[in-house]
Design a protein around this motif. Structure first.
Motif, PDB file in Angstrom:
ATOM      1  N   GLN A 112      39.726  44.030  41.642  1.00 41.22           N
ATOM      2  CA  GLN A 112      39.527  44.724  40.376  1.00 41.22           C
ATOM      3  C   GLN A 112      40.847  45.328  39.923  1.00 41.22           C
ATOM      4  OE1 GLN A 112      36.691  45.047  38.507  1.00 41.22           O
ATOM      5  NE2 GLN A 112      37.769  46.276  36.983  1.00 41.22           N
ATOM      6  N   LYS A 130      40.004  40.294  38.532  1.00 40.53           N
ATOM      7  CA  LYS A 130      38.982  40.560  37.524  1.00 40.53           C
ATOM      8  C   LYS A 130      39.229  41.913  36.867  1.00 40.53           C
ATOM      9  CE  LYS A 130      35.546  42.450  40.771  1.00 40.53           C
ATOM     10  NZ  LYS A 130      35.236  43.692  40.104  1.00 40.53           N
ATOM     11  N   SER A 141      36.264  42.857  34.755  1.00 40.33           N
ATOM     12  CA  SER A 141      34.844  43.197  34.636  1.00 40.33           C
ATOM     13  C   SER A 141      34.382  43.764  35.966  1.00 40.33           C
ATOM     14  CB  SER A 141      34.020  41.955  34.312  1.00 40.33           C
ATOM     15  OG  SER A 141      34.384  41.413  33.071  1.00 40.33           O
ATOM     16  N   PHE A 142      33.510  44.752  35.929  1.00 37.42           N
ATOM     17  CA  PHE A 142      32.971  45.288  37.173  1.00 37.42           C
ATOM     18  C   PHE A 142      32.156  44.218  37.889  1.00 37.42           C
ATOM     19  CE2 PHE A 142      33.309  49.302  34.613  1.00 37.42           C
ATOM     20  CZ  PHE A 142      34.452  49.744  35.246  1.00 37.42           C
ATOM     21  N   SER A 143      31.389  43.434  37.151  1.00 35.07           N
ATOM     22  CA  SER A 143      30.671  42.297  37.730  1.00 35.07           C
ATOM     23  C   SER A 143      31.611  41.104  37.779  1.00 35.07           C
ATOM     24  CB  SER A 143      29.443  41.938  36.896  1.00 35.07           C
ATOM     25  OG  SER A 143      28.923  40.693  37.333  1.00 35.07           O
ATOM     26  N   ARG A 156      30.977  38.054  35.594  1.00 35.63           N
ATOM     27  CA  ARG A 156      31.310  38.046  34.161  1.00 35.63           C
ATOM     28  C   ARG A 156      32.729  37.532  33.922  1.00 35.63           C
ATOM     29  NH1 ARG A 156      28.234  42.940  31.149  1.00 35.63           N
ATOM     30  NH2 ARG A 156      26.221  42.561  32.128  1.00 35.63           N
ATOM     31  N   GLU A 157      33.354  37.076  34.987  1.00 31.28           N
ATOM     32  CA  GLU A 157      34.714  36.542  34.901  1.00 31.28           C
ATOM     33  C   GLU A 157      34.667  35.020  35.015  1.00 31.28           C
ATOM     34  OE1 GLU A 157      37.498  38.178  34.315  1.00 31.28           O
ATOM     35  OE2 GLU A 157      36.837  40.247  34.625  1.00 31.28           O
ATOM     36  N   CYS A 185      30.964  47.669  41.526  1.00 29.41           N
ATOM     37  CA  CYS A 185      31.333  46.248  41.467  1.00 29.41           C
ATOM     38  C   CYS A 185      30.461  45.361  42.341  1.00 29.41           C
ATOM     39  CB  CYS A 185      32.807  46.079  41.802  1.00 29.41           C
ATOM     40  SG  CYS A 185      33.890  46.820  40.557  1.00 29.41           S
ATOM     41  N   GLN A 189      26.902  45.343  40.548  1.00 30.18           N
ATOM     42  CA  GLN A 189      26.887  44.602  39.287  1.00 30.18           C
ATOM     43  C   GLN A 189      27.092  43.119  39.519  1.00 30.18           C
ATOM     44  OE1 GLN A 189      28.908  46.258  35.873  1.00 30.18           O
ATOM     45  NE2 GLN A 189      28.603  48.348  36.612  1.00 30.18           N
ATOM     46  N   THR A 190      27.924  42.762  40.485  1.00 28.31           N
ATOM     47  CA  THR A 190      28.102  41.354  40.834  1.00 28.31           C
ATOM     48  C   THR A 190      26.804  40.774  41.376  1.00 28.31           C
ATOM     49  OG1 THR A 190      30.464  41.664  41.268  1.00 28.31           O
ATOM     50  CG2 THR A 190      29.410  39.741  42.294  1.00 28.31           C
ATOM     51  N   SER A 237      24.139  40.389  38.600  1.00 23.81           N
ATOM     52  CA  SER A 237      24.496  39.267  37.715  1.00 23.81           C
ATOM     53  C   SER A 237      24.222  37.929  38.385  1.00 23.81           C
ATOM     54  CB  SER A 237      25.971  39.348  37.310  1.00 23.81           C
ATOM     55  OG  SER A 237      26.224  40.498  36.539  1.00 23.81           O
TER      56      SER A 237
END
Length: 180
Positions: A52, A76, A78-80, A83-84, A109, A112-113, A116
């Motif tokens: 991150q 990345k 994005s925290f997730s 979303r990258e 992170c 959220q990953t 997702s």
């Protein structure tokens, strides 16, 4: 659902040099992530890490960087990670559905990953003794939310023994040495 070394990929989320001093039980998290990376290498499980915003949080911890291939990090913002585009492209190239997650922070992170990836149809497995947050309460809440959303919560040893399946494989003794 048992883990399979042929269906799994290990993702180490944001275990970074400038972040880890603030993480509760960071030595445990880093040690177990290293054990998972070594086990993955012995058992043919692809593995990579995310970072991150490395300009601010620094690179992956040196002990883990040494266990990753030269192209073993996806940056990345994005925290997730999911979303990258670079992260999703890496997963698509690897082509496996079981995503084994370790890292920090559990409630940001990593969570959220995980959420997702579950939303995208992946089987998400969270290695509870290889994740943490700045506070134990946030880590516990993140783990509880991931479990409620459908992530399977396991330990480092559970992952390694499920990946091995049997005690008569060539890598058995070497993997066993990782956890002794």
């Amino acid at each position: 659902m048992l883990l399979s070394s042929e269906r799994s990929v290990l993702v180490v989320v944001d275990i970074q040099e400038k972040l880890m001093p603030s993480i509760a039980e960071s030595a445990r998290v880093e040690r177990n992530a290293a054990t998972l990376l070594r086990g993955a290498a012995l058992l043919g499980v692809p593995a990579f890490a995310t970072e991150q915003y490395p300009k601010g949080l620094g690179p992956t911890a040196a002990s883990l960087r040494a266990l990753l291939p030269p192209d073993g990090v996806v940056e990345k913002i994005s925290f997730s990670a999911a979303r990258e585009p670079a992260f999703l492209e890496r997963l698509e190239r690897i082509g496996r559905q079981q995503i084994v997650l370790a890292g920090s922070e559990a409630h940001v992170c990593v969570m959220q990953t995980a959420l997702s990836l579950i939303g995208l149809g992946f089987e998400v497995v969270l290695v509870a003794d290889a994740v943490s947050s700045r506070t134990p309460t946030n880590a516990e809440l993140g783990i509880a939310r991931m479990r409620a959303a459908g992530a399977t919560v396991v330990s480092t040893e559970m992952v390694l023994f499920e990946w091995m399946e049997r005690s008569d494989i060539p890598a058995f003794k070497a993997v066993l040495d990782l956890i002794r």
